[in-house]
Write an enzyme that holds these catalytic residues in place. Sequence first.
Site, short mmCIF file in Angstrom:
data_model
loop_
_atom_site.label_atom_id
_atom_site.label_comp_id
_atom_site.label_asym_id
_atom_site.label_seq_id
_atom_site.Cartn_x
_atom_site.Cartn_y
_atom_site.Cartn_z
N ASP A 1 0.84 -1.21 0.00
CA ASP A 1 0.00 0.00 0.00
C ASP A 1 0.87 1.25 0.00
OD1 ASP A 1 -2.35 -1.53 0.11
OD2 ASP A 1 -2.36 -1.53 2.30
N ARG B 1 -6.07 9.35 0.97
CA ARG B 1 -5.66 10.77 1.05
C ARG B 1 -4.81 11.16 -0.15
NH1 ARG B 1 -1.97 14.08 2.25
NH2 ARG B 1 -0.22 13.10 3.24
N HIS C 1 -3.24 -2.65 8.91
CA HIS C 1 -2.48 -1.59 8.24
C HIS C 1 -3.42 -0.45 7.82
CE1 HIS C 1 -3.92 -4.32 5.17
NE2 HIS C 1 -3.66 -3.44 4.23
#
Length: 172
Positions: A81, A117, A108
């Site tokens: 990620d 974001r 996570h």
Amino acid sequence: MTIALVAHDSRKKELLEWVKFNRKTLFKSNIVCTGTTGRLVRGIFVDYFMESSRSKYERSYWEEVAEHNIQCFHSGPLGGDSEIGAAIANGKIDVLIFFCDNLITQGHQVDISALSRLASLYNIAFATNRTTADMILTSALFNNKEYKRIKPDFTKYLTREVCQYEEAPSKR
């Protein structure tokens, strides 16, 4: 165009069904994935190519083609990620398709929130479900050479004045 594909374990089957349905469109793009998802997506493309092959010996060739067009990062919890987030920040990803499980908290979770974001911050197309992913892929702007995503200008942010650290007066 580069598309990032990510899915939590409970949504992998749904993402893979979506990939299989859209494989002809997706294969025209570069694809990056987190680890497990990437291996499964590669399998879909190899199977697709093998449908038109006459020789079972061509499988290794198609595996090479799929490996070239589909880049796998680490598994999400092991840094994948974050790797995708870094690629977004470096302007290397145009679309993020992230089938996330919103019913459970992931170990996570911070990385997952960061991906969301960054997708918003860097103004990339972002889908968290099949309907939105379908709308992105079928948009007249998808793969339109004339369309240019508006990339944010962070100059003001980067050149802003910041407060200087001042020492507290000593107590003597």
